[in-house]
Design an enzyme around this catalytic site. Structure first.
Site, PDB file in Angstrom:
ATOM      1  N   GLY A 185       0.807  -1.181   0.028  1.00  0.00           N
ATOM      2  CA  GLY A 185      -0.060  -0.037  -0.008  1.00  0.00           C
ATOM      3  C   GLY A 185       0.847   1.431  -0.206  1.00  0.00           C
ATOM      4  CB  SER A 186       2.843   3.100  -1.233  1.00  0.00           C
ATOM      5  OG  SER A 186       3.539   4.492  -1.100  1.00  0.00           O
TER       6      SER A 186
END
Length: 223
Positions: A185-186
């Site tokens: 996640g980013s």
């Protein structure tokens, strides 16, 4: 199909889950507890598999369009001062990836890679306004035939502790092909010329190598 960056972890996960499932079967007599442990182990394996999935996508390559470099949701569209490379104003389009998105980074355009740099940094939540400048990140610039130079930036988030970047100065970028991976996640920021015709809206979900982020501006004589 799974991404090569996850092959080692997937094999380890298969091994551990198999041990847990078999151990629960032979050594736990309480049926509900045995089932709970086995289901939990299998759910963990499914999460790992879905995170490292790498779906094949047929790319309609175009020098006239910038494609989404990742799957996710558009969280920023604004004119900003890009301080690292251009040192001037650009349109920033940011795409946030949740843990359930495909995390492969794909080249948004074809061209020559003129800049590629890794920056150690913080792990602020990916949607933090300062994440683009303070978080661990990589910055890549592609010189395209029609847009000139465009920049994309892989940014680590609170959970993303590893950014993988395949782009090297002097290499050729081919639109839609594998350019790296961000684990857990980013977000990815695109910095485009001010006259780019932006094709997406805030909160729009985009698909890497499929959704058009921007196209060339319409010239007056073409109107």
């Amino acid at each position: 199909m799974f991404h090569k960056e996850g092959q080692k972890l997937i094999l380890i996960s298969f091994f551990l889950v198999a041990i847990i499932v078999l151990a629960a079967h032979y050594y736990i007599d309480i049926n509900w507890l045995k089932l709970l442990i086995q289901i939990t182990a299998l759910v963990f394996l499914i999460i790992i598999l879905q995170f490292f999935r790498n779906p094949k996508r047929k790319v309609l390559k175009s020098f006239d369009e910038i494609l989404a470099p990742v799957d996710g949701k558009v969280v920023v569209i604004e004119e900003v001062e890009e301080k690292e490379y251009f040192k001037g104003k650009r349109i920033q389009v940011s795409i946030f990836m949740s843990p359930i998105n495909v995390h492969v980074t794909r080249y948004p355009a074809s061209g020559a890679i003129t800049y590629s740099k890794y920056h150690p940094g913080k792990f602020l939540v990916a949607w933090h306004p300062k994440a683009s400048e303070e978080n661990e990140r990589t910055t890549i610039v592609i010189k395209t035939p029609k847009f000139g130079e465009i920049l994309y930036r892989q940014i680590a988030g609170a959970l993303a502790k590893r950014i993988v970047n395949y782009a090297k100065v002097g290499d050729s970028a081919h639109q839609g092909e594998d350019a790296g991976f961000i684990k857990f996640g980013s977000r990815v920021d695109l910095f485009l010329p001010l006259d780019s015709a932006i094709s997406v809206k805030l909160n729009q979900k985009v698909i890497g190598a499929k959704t058009c982020i921007a196209s060339l501006p319409i010239k007056d004589e073409e109107r």
